[in-house]
Design a protein around this motif. Structure first.
Motif: not given
Length: 665
Positions: A588-593
């Motif tokens: 999952i992209p860092e924005a999601g994490l």
């Protein structure tokens, strides 16, 4: 012309001996073009660091380019001469200020900021420290526009009466980019406004009129337009007209026409070739360049070359003194952009002399909030009926009522215990226990089923099992952010609360935690609590760290500007789930994490406490966290979803993002 360009780009032997070491901040589409220019100038500039919030991207590009990487600019500043800023638009200003304060030369993509006072601050800081500071309006470095300017200044058409510029993009930029671009005025038209400043010799308009329309429904949903015409009147009598569009099917359209007392100068489109086909059917011309990377390849390279020459020339050079004067134009260009946008929004002509009084008289949200997706809307806006959210929780009460909710006893007891027992040492002990991920191996769906047995004692809005809320959140996100491009966002909605299994013996065994150590709003430990931004603040006075000589101070163990990611948060499901996904190599992209890690940090993203610790990249992080939180909070009033019907879709996402099968918990 080619000989002149080669000679202009050539550097003396002395200059070539001193490579300028640069850090490139932002590895998106703008950063990509700057990197291409850096690679083309190996004798002048060396890429020493790349900085991006996306860890995997930063690592990959650093490996490809043979440089170092980081998610923080601070690490790079000690080892570079200059910083090139090509990050998300709303992070430009913080990065610019951080680099200038560290005495580094700066080349920043436009805009410096959408806020006029911040533009003034940046320019004043660069001038006070006598530093090179260039804003990347690359059209000024285009060989065709420079030739038009040369002839204009030489008097080829006499007094300048009318300027027309045309800027039509191709292809339509990705929606993900447009959502954070700042809108058509600050993203596209500002280039034209800078070109008008360039061609007019720095004249400032006295009035502006702008009209526009939006043909694209997705862009319209961002409160933006895709087609616009702007007209300026100058004190000298000069008239200037700009037309722009986000999409031109025939190619990248960039033209200028200057009309004067003696004649006219025209800069036409660059075509893919000079070959013209003539037959009985007529004349067939080659198409224009496809998009701006092809059209402005030379301009980007020239822009970087001249920035490097500026740095190498030193602060006592004529080149540097000229740039110190030239940067004074930036506030005027941003002011003009704000006025043009205001004209469109109000539907009338704006006198530049009246701009400040007009802005003061209008609601700030109505006039100045041009962030495309409105990611920073407040809770009231997010809950508006037009967004489709229920305006009451399942008890018929307002959301986040911590004063007299239907679950007041459970909620207050949970928070009072949390605030008195969550110390720095307690949190470190939980890190040692839980971040070994030795509690067992389970699938995500197995853990969701475990959460059927958990009702969150910190939540005044719902008393349903937590597993139901996970699907409610995911489905509401899926409804408003549809499509494969954002399916990772759907999955974040499903996963965000799974760390609450730390409160269930089936997972945790002898390490099972009481809910005060698992649920609820989070806050940093190791520094004083922001009591005016945290619910039930009086209970902190029982915390052993409250009167500690270090942990009880405002900054505590942290440095201002260290970045929100560097804070040690009170222990709970957010941090555990973030670390668990990282440990299991989730993609999952860092924005999601970050949504998962920080969604309960309400004192920061909702009440704006702890801002002294923010780093430039935190502005982008907060936008995504706030966008997520409106779904997390307001979906609690939604109907209960049919979980069995939804499972196949989310199983496919788990596989896509490397979370299928048994995971370590």
């Amino acid at each position: 012309r080619e000989c002149l360009e080669v000679r202009r780009l050539a550097m003396s032997a002395a200059q070539q001996q001193k490579l300028v070491n640069v850090a490139l901040v932002g590895l998106g589409r703008a950063g990509h073009f700057h990197m291409q220019s850096i690679v083309q100038l190996p004798d002048a500039v060396r890429l020493a660091w790349v900085v991006d919030v996306d860890v995997e991207k930063a690592k990959r590009i650093a490996t490809e380019q043979g440089c170092r990487w980081s998610t923080q600019l601070d690490e790079a500043l000690a080892e570079v001469d200059a910083v090139i800023i090509a990050s998300a638009t709303d992070t430009h200003f913080p990065y610019i200020m951080k680099a200038l304060k560290a005495d580094k030369a700066v080349l920043a993509e436009k805009p410096i900021s959408h806020e006029l006072d911040e533009v003034v601050q940046a320019v004043e800081l660069a001038r006070s420290k006598n530093l090179p500071f260039v804003c990347g309006y690359q059209r000024r470095a285009d060989q065709n526009f420079r030739e038009l300017k040369r002839q204009l200044d030489a008097g080829a058409i006499g007094q300048l009466k009318v300027v027309k510029t045309c800027s039509r993009d191709n292809p339509l930029p990705p929606m993900e980019y447009l959502r954070t671009s700042g809108g058509i005025f600050h993203d596209m038209l500002i280039h034209d406004f800078d070109m008008l400043d360039f061609l007019s010799g720095g004249q400032v308009p006295e009035s502006v009129s702008a009209v526009g329309h939006c043909y694209n429904e997705e862009i319209k949903a961002m409160s933006d337009i895709d087609t616009c015409a702007v007209m300026f009147k100058y004190p000298s009598g000069l008239l200037a007209m700009v037309d722009t569009s986000r999409d031109a099917s025939y190619g990248y359209d960039q033209r200028i026409e200057a009309f004067g007392q003696k004649g006219m100068l025209t800069a036409k489109n660059e075509l893919t070739s000079t070959v013209e086909l003539a037959t009985a059917a007529g004349h067939l011309m080659p198409p224009a360049m496809y998009s701006f990377p092809q059209r402005y390849n030379q301009a980007y390279r020239s822009e970087l070359t001249e920035f490097v020459q500026l740095v190498q020339a030193g602060r006592d050079s004529d080149m540097h003194r000229q740039e110190q004067k030239d940067m004074m134009r930036h506030p005027n260009i941003v002011r003009t952009t704000i006025a043009a946008e205001l004209s469109w929004k109000l539907g009338r002509s704006i006198e530049l002399a009246d701009l400040e009084s007009l802005l003061a008289a209008q609601p700030a949200q109505q006039l100045l909030d041009v962030e495309s997706v409105k990611l920073d809307v407040d809770a009231a806006d997010a809950a508006d009926a037009s967004s489709g959210f229920a305006d009451k929780n399942m008890f018929g009460d307002s959301y986040r009522n911590y004063d007299n909710s239907s679950r007041q006893d459970e909620v207050s007891r949970t928070y009072n215990t949390m605030h008195s027992k969550q110390t720095l040492e307690f949190v470190r002990e939980q890190h040692r226990k839980w971040l070994k991920f030795d509690k067992g191996e389970f699938t995500v769906m197995e853990v969701i089923e475990m959460l059927d047995d958990l009702v969150d004692d910190s939540d005044p809005d719902v008393d349903l099992p937590n597993s139901i809320h996970d699907f409610q959140t995911a489905e509401r996100i899926r409804e408003q952010w549809p499509g494969e491009e954002y399916d990772w966002f759907h999955l974040v909605g499903l996963l965000h609360d799974l760390g609450k299994v730390m409160a269930l013996p089936k997972m945790a065994g002898e390490d099972t935690l009481e809910q005060w150590a698992v649920v609820g709003d989070t806050f940093p430990v190791g520094c004083a609590p922001a009591e005016d931004a945290i619910v039930f603040p009086d209970s902190f006075k029982k915390n052993p760290d409250y009167n500690h000589p270090v942990y009880g101070t405002k900054n505590g163990i942290y440095q201002p500007g260290c970045g929100i990611s560097k804070l040690i948060m009170s222990w709970g499901h957010d941090e555990y789930m973030y670390q668990m996904l990282k440990a299991n190599k989730c993609t999952i992209p860092e924005a999601g994490l970050n949504m998962i890690r920080l969604h309960s940090f309400y004192p920061w993203h909702d009440k704006r406490a702890y801002t002294q610790f923010e780093a430039p990249e935190d502005a982008e992080t907060m936008k995504w966290v706030k966008e997520f939180n409106k779904f997390d909070l307001y979906s609690k009033g939604d109907a209960i979803p049919d979980v069995e019907k939804l499972k196949p879709y989310y199983a496919s996402l788990l596989k896509k993002y490397n979370l299928d099968g048994k995971l370590r918990w």
